[in-house]
Write a protein that holds these residues in place. Sequence first.
Motif, PDB file in Angstrom:
ATOM      1  N   ALA A   5      -4.715  -1.095   2.508  1.00  0.00           N
ATOM      2  CA  ALA A   5      -3.588  -0.684   1.668  1.00  0.00           C
ATOM      3  C   ALA A   5      -3.346  -1.641   0.512  1.00  0.00           C
ATOM      4  CB  ALA A   5      -2.318  -0.573   2.520  1.00  0.00           C
ATOM      5  N   ALA A   6      -3.990  -2.807   0.539  1.00  0.00           N
ATOM      6  CA  ALA A   6      -3.756  -3.838  -0.480  1.00  0.00           C
ATOM      7  C   ALA A   6      -4.811  -3.780  -1.577  1.00  0.00           C
ATOM      8  CB  ALA A   6      -3.751  -5.214   0.168  1.00  0.00           C
ATOM      9  N   ASP A   7      -4.489  -4.453  -2.683  1.00  0.00           N
ATOM     10  CA  ASP A   7      -5.446  -4.571  -3.782  1.00  0.00           C
ATOM     11  C   ASP A   7      -6.169  -5.908  -3.750  1.00  0.00           C
ATOM     12  OD1 ASP A   7      -4.993  -2.084  -5.393  1.00  0.00           O
ATOM     13  OD2 ASP A   7      -2.943  -2.859  -5.407  1.00  0.00           O
ATOM     14  N   ILE A   8      -5.506  -6.914  -3.180  1.00  0.00           N
ATOM     15  CA  ILE A   8      -6.131  -8.235  -3.110  1.00  0.00           C
ATOM     16  C   ILE A   8      -5.505  -9.036  -1.975  1.00  0.00           C
ATOM     17  CG2 ILE A   8      -4.612  -9.567  -4.661  1.00  0.00           C
ATOM     18  CD1 ILE A   8      -7.471 -10.417  -5.973  1.00  0.00           C
ATOM     19  N   TYR A   9      -6.315  -9.856  -1.343  1.00  0.00           N
ATOM     20  CA  TYR A   9      -5.865 -10.743  -0.269  1.00  0.00           C
ATOM     21  C   TYR A   9      -5.577 -12.121  -0.857  1.00  0.00           C
ATOM     22  CZ  TYR A   9      -6.364 -13.986   3.672  1.00  0.00           C
ATOM     23  OH  TYR A   9      -6.170 -15.003   4.584  1.00  0.00           O
ATOM     24  N   VAL A  10      -4.488 -12.759  -0.405  1.00  0.00           N
ATOM     25  CA  VAL A  10      -4.112 -14.068  -0.932  1.00  0.00           C
ATOM     26  C   VAL A  10      -3.807 -15.025   0.215  1.00  0.00           C
ATOM     27  CG1 VAL A  10      -2.625 -15.342  -2.510  1.00  0.00           C
ATOM     28  CG2 VAL A  10      -3.077 -12.920  -2.928  1.00  0.00           C
ATOM     29  N   ARG A  51      -8.256  -5.288 -13.066  1.00  0.00           N
ATOM     30  CA  ARG A  51      -8.463  -4.455 -11.868  1.00  0.00           C
ATOM     31  C   ARG A  51      -9.819  -3.756 -11.883  1.00  0.00           C
ATOM     32  NH1 ARG A  51      -2.677  -1.408 -10.767  1.00  0.00           N
ATOM     33  NH2 ARG A  51      -1.332  -2.981 -11.723  1.00  0.00           N
ATOM     34  N   SER A  52     -10.352  -3.525 -13.060  1.00  0.00           N
ATOM     35  CA  SER A  52     -11.637  -2.824 -13.144  1.00  0.00           C
ATOM     36  C   SER A  52     -12.765  -3.614 -12.479  1.00  0.00           C
ATOM     37  CB  SER A  52     -11.996  -2.562 -14.612  1.00  0.00           C
ATOM     38  OG  SER A  52     -12.109  -3.787 -15.326  1.00  0.00           O
ATOM     39  N   GLN A  53     -12.565  -4.928 -12.296  1.00  0.00           N
ATOM     40  CA  GLN A  53     -13.589  -5.762 -11.671  1.00  0.00           C
ATOM     41  C   GLN A  53     -13.549  -5.704 -10.140  1.00  0.00           C
ATOM     42  OE1 GLN A  53     -13.344  -9.808 -13.060  1.00  0.00           O
ATOM     43  NE2 GLN A  53     -13.191  -9.229 -15.225  1.00  0.00           N
ATOM     44  N   GLY A  64     -15.265  -6.158  -4.480  1.00  0.00           N
ATOM     45  CA  GLY A  64     -15.082  -5.720  -3.103  1.00  0.00           C
ATOM     46  C   GLY A  64     -16.396  -5.411  -2.408  1.00  0.00           C
ATOM     47  N   ARG A  65     -17.322  -4.816  -3.146  1.00  0.00           N
ATOM     48  CA  ARG A  65     -18.641  -4.525  -2.589  1.00  0.00           C
ATOM     49  C   ARG A  65     -19.385  -5.824  -2.258  1.00  0.00           C
ATOM     50  NH1 ARG A  65     -19.839   0.004  -7.162  1.00  0.00           N
ATOM     51  NH2 ARG A  65     -18.867   1.805  -6.118  1.00  0.00           N
ATOM     52  N   TYR A  73      -4.301 -12.739 -13.577  1.00  0.00           N
ATOM     53  CA  TYR A  73      -5.649 -12.398 -14.037  1.00  0.00           C
ATOM     54  C   TYR A  73      -6.218 -11.243 -13.216  1.00  0.00           C
ATOM     55  CZ  TYR A  73     -10.517 -12.834 -15.474  1.00  0.00           C
ATOM     56  OH  TYR A  73     -11.769 -12.565 -15.980  1.00  0.00           O
ATOM     57  N   ALA A  74      -6.066 -11.312 -11.894  1.00  0.00           N
ATOM     58  CA  ALA A  74      -6.586 -10.246 -11.033  1.00  0.00           C
ATOM     59  C   ALA A  74      -5.924  -8.915 -11.360  1.00  0.00           C
ATOM     60  CB  ALA A  74      -6.364 -10.607  -9.569  1.00  0.00           C
TER      61      ALA A  74
END
Length: 369
Positions: free
Chosen positions: A265-270, A332-334, A339-340, A327-328
């Motif tokens: 459900a998240a976009d990035i882990y911190v 977002r396009s990166q 993730g892959r 920056y992240a």
Amino acid sequence: MRILYFSKDYTTHDYRFLSALARTEHHIGFLRLERGKQVLEKRSLPCEIEIIPWAGGKRSQRIIDIPNLLRSLKRVIKKFHPDIIQTGPIQRSAFLVALTGFEPLLTMSWGYDLLVDANRNRLWQWITSYTLKRSAVLVGDCETIRRRAVSFGMRPDRIITFPWGADINRYSPGDDGGLRKQLGWGDDVFVLLSTRSWEPIYGVVDLVKAFIFAAQKRPELRLLLLGGGSEDIEIHRLINSAGVGDKVKYAGLISQEELPRYYRAADIYVSASYSDGTSISLLEALATGLPAIVSDIPGNREWITPGQEGWLFSVGDPETLVNAIVYANDHRSQLLTMGRKARLLAEQRGNWEENFPKLFDAFTIAMND
């Protein structure tokens, strides 16, 4: 073989090791040193594991308890008659075993024992060295732990290093089952996920401070906080004082069955941790295909190459974390490509099922000592 597994408490890591050992032909006994106030693992032990009754495992350990615990441990060893004792962390359960004189001793570093506890004072340094020098083998989860162990007198040829790893079948890219929508967040927001305990060593307060400033620059940011801990009051105070409570969700302690949905459900882990060996939560994020922003400490540098699987920021410096978050969000396009790469890294180096059998290399070394 009769294996006595002796740990500080009962955690998710203990459950994983004991569950894997339960599937072998060996007879496994479980001994617990402490019982903390917070439940760290809700799943029951496999029925194949023999829970050993003794003087410990009822409360937090105190120095005055050591003589009684030592006598009780000697009785356990005499009755259970183990071929080997697998134990950690170093200065707690492993130290007690070393005091009994039992051999062979397989000591497991839990990361913080060598990275933090060993530096407390001269007494803790002595306990660390004493225990390692009486260990037939040490199991650690990263090169940083290996180097620290050698500095305390552990022979390099007696160290087995392998990342404990994640269950990459359970933690995999996929649908979150509508969790993000249930939280009231759409694709227009950018969700940061924190899974670490709310204790000083894990820097969750630093993360909250950074989020507050980042959210002022980027109102679309959201923070999903899992877990809890001793810094609960301070974390809520910071969030409420800054007026960003509507951008934060508190999920509490999440079961292992539900946890993969939260990564998805998240976009990035911190993680703003001050000390880690190989962080299992980081590996779970990578396995789920989630890029990571983590503190620039040796354990994390073994997994994150900036711009590949995520980014690093200066430990204890919320300002550099703010910059990384912004920056992240702005790039977002990166994240899909990152993730892959994160998933591929977890498959190649962080697979629990492939890494766990290396524990038996440690058994072989210890038994042939």
